[in-house]
Write an enzyme that holds these catalytic residues in place. Structure first.
Site, mmCIF file in Angstrom:
data_model
loop_
_atom_site.group_PDB
_atom_site.id
_atom_site.type_symbol
_atom_site.label_atom_id
_atom_site.label_comp_id
_atom_site.label_asym_id
_atom_site.label_seq_id
_atom_site.Cartn_x
_atom_site.Cartn_y
_atom_site.Cartn_z
ATOM 1 N N CYS A 18 13.560 -34.823 -16.185
ATOM 2 C CA CYS A 18 13.022 -34.968 -14.844
ATOM 3 C C CYS A 18 11.762 -34.118 -14.708
ATOM 4 O O CYS A 18 11.574 -33.135 -15.432
ATOM 5 C CB CYS A 18 14.050 -34.518 -13.801
ATOM 6 S SG CYS A 18 15.486 -35.621 -13.666
ATOM 7 N N HIS B 244 16.942 -31.292 -19.373
ATOM 8 C CA HIS B 244 16.656 -31.244 -17.944
ATOM 9 C C HIS B 244 15.220 -30.754 -17.770
ATOM 10 O O HIS B 244 14.652 -30.102 -18.654
ATOM 11 C CB HIS B 244 17.602 -30.270 -17.231
ATOM 12 C CG HIS B 244 18.983 -30.801 -17.018
ATOM 13 N ND1 HIS B 244 19.240 -31.954 -16.323
ATOM 14 C CD2 HIS B 244 20.207 -30.315 -17.397
ATOM 15 C CE1 HIS B 244 20.542 -32.173 -16.272
ATOM 16 N NE2 HIS B 244 21.160 -31.190 -16.933
#
Length: 265
Positions: A141, A99
């Site tokens: 991301c 992430h």
């Protein structure tokens, strides 16, 4: 005689890829995070990790996979790597599957900046990787914006051997390929893996020995930008990978020579 044309057409030198070994490839695969971070399980990342491991091995890298490490453990691995002797290696590759947020990547227990680990490979910290490519592939991301895309009417038509002392910038010879552009999300299929890593592996399998690395990654950009168009919440979502290059030469991962045993017949 006007020599302006020849001066402007200076040939870009190539990195020396004739060392005994291709080099190390480190994959930091993150699937499960500490509860206090409130981050979802990254289903599909094991598909990315397995595929990337296979492809990098085919390209002659010595691959090591690390799963769900805390930041201190990641830093320790990178520090240990920086202290090793890479003299007989062409380059190094590091893949981070996790992430992320704006200017941050998540380890199992906290977030960190890519510079916190990439700077360990600069020439002052790792002299035997000086003037050699340091490749980073980041599947994460980089914000929470979603690229909705835009309709367009545009249609495409289908090393010198001289031993000269030279001072180079410490940040030279890095290439960082991000799954997405700054501030935007990247996408991952829970069953099939992420768009970026799976496309990167496809292109590396097809063209890894034949295309210069920036051209190879441009082809990855092309495919991700054109070939994926899922329905996301209330509309279409797109993804645009991002290449940050500080390479100073062309890089081609040509096959390593195989020394065959002589038979006794």
């Amino acid at each position: 005689m006007d020599n302006s044309t020849s001066k402007n057409d200076e040939i870009v030198p190539k990195y020396n890829m004739n060392h005994g070994k291709r080099g190390k490839a480190l994959i930091f695969n993150h699937k499960i995070f500490d509860e206090n971070l409130d981050l979802s399980i990254r289903d599909g990342t094991d598909m990315d990790c397995k595929r990337l491991d296979q492809v990098l091995n085919k390209l002659d890298f010595h691959v090591t996979v690390y799963t769900d490490l805390c930041y201190k453990e990641i830093h320790t691995v990178m520090k240990k790597t920086s202290l090793e002797n890479h003299e007989d290696m062409d380059c190094i590759a590091v893949a981070i599957l996790s992430h992320g947020a704006e200017d941050a990547i998540y380890a199992k227990d906290t977030f960190y900046k890519l510079d916190d680990v990439s700077d360990l490979l600069t020439p002052d910290n790792c002299p035997t990787l000086a003037n050699k490519p340091k490749l980073f592939f980041v599947q994460a991301c980089r914000g929470d914006r979603v690229d909705k895309g835009i309709r367009s009417a545009f249609v495409d038509a289908v090393e010198s051997k001289t031993n000269t002392s030279l001072t180079m910038p410490s940040q030279a010879d890095f290439l960082i390929a991000y799954a997405t552009s700054p501030d935007f999300v990247s996408f991952r299929n829970p069953r099939n893996g992420s768009w970026f890593i799976q496309t990167l592996c496809d292109v590396m399998e097809e063209q890894g020995y034949h295309l210069e690395i920036v051209r190879l990654l441009t082809l990855v950009n092309y495919r991700v930008a054109r070939m994926f168009e899922p329905e996301y919440k209330s509309g279409v979502a797109k993804q645009m990978p991002c290449i940050e290059t500080r390479l100073t030469r062309d890089l081609l991962l040509k096959p390593k020579c195989v020394v065959l045993e002589k038979c006794d017949c």
